[in-house]
Each structure stands twice: as C-alpha cells, then as structure tokens.
Design a protein around this motif. Structure first.
Motif: not given
Length: 127
Positions: A35-42, A80-83, A109-113, A115-125
């Motif tokens: 959440a610290e990576r958010m850039r749009a909104g609050r 589980g990300g969004e699901i 803030n979808r990419e910054a967070l 969330v699509p597939d789960g945070w644990w998968r972010a490093p894989l992207r």
C-alpha cells in the motif's frame, strides 16, 4: 498533486492483542508495504485491533477504506489476489463503508498494489 504520505496510528488494543499467526503477520506486513506504493487516491486500512494505516495522497478526492475484521482476510488477499479478496469479502472477513470508492482506488493502483494475482506473485512479474 501532493506527495504520497504514509501514516500509522497504533491502537492501544494492538499492543495488547494476542500474538497473530506467523502467516497472518507476514500477510499484514506485505499488504501494508504494498500500500505504500500507491500513487493515486488515498487508502485507509483499519486492522482488527483498531489501528489505522493511511496511504497515498492526503488531499485526494478519491479515497477508500478497507476494514479488516479478521487477519485471515489478509492471507487470502495475499495468496489469492482479486479472487481471494472477493472470497474474503463474501465471508465477512473485511468490509468497507463505501465499497465502490475502495474498489476505484484499488483499481487505479492495481499494478502498484500487485493485486491481480496476489502480492506474492509480484516479484515473478519483474523478470
């Protein structure tokens, strides 16, 4: 646009809360760090013991609040990300006073967070 801010207020009940499971603590730390990576909104995250964590632009008109009722919601979102978030919501593990506003902030803030597939998968992207 003002610079993004991160504020945390620990509730007295957080200091006295029983020890969370290790996975719950990891999920909480990852969620709050993302959440610290958010850039749009609050975004305001309220944890079960009452602590409030605010992220993003304080002056933003677009704002959402995530009220976590059970720490296991964070694990389900992490894995589980969004699901997982949707299922945890349906199970009553988290709520929001304005769900459409929360979803709008998260979507922006979808990419910054991550969330699509789960945070644990972010490093894989990042490869």
């Amino acid at each position: 646009m003002t610079a993004p801010t991160v504020t945390r207020r620990q509730a007295a009940s957080d200091r006295k809360a029983p020890k969370a499971r290790l996975l719950d603590r990891i999920a909480r730390a990852v969620l709050l760090r993302a959440a610290e990576r958010m850039r749009a909104g609050r975004l305001v995250v309220v944890l079960p013991a009452g602590s409030r964590h605010a992220f993003g632009d304080r002056a933003a008109a677009e704002a959402g609040e995530l009220r976590v009722h059970d720490e296991s919601a964070l694990v389900r979102i992490l894995l589980g990300g969004e699901i997982g978030a949707g299922e945890a919501y349906m199970d009553g593990l988290w709520s929001s006073p304005d769900l459409p506003a929360l979803l709008a902030v998260v979507a922006r803030n979808r990419e910054a967070l991550a969330v699509p597939d789960g945070w644990w998968r972010a490093p894989l992207r990042l490869r």
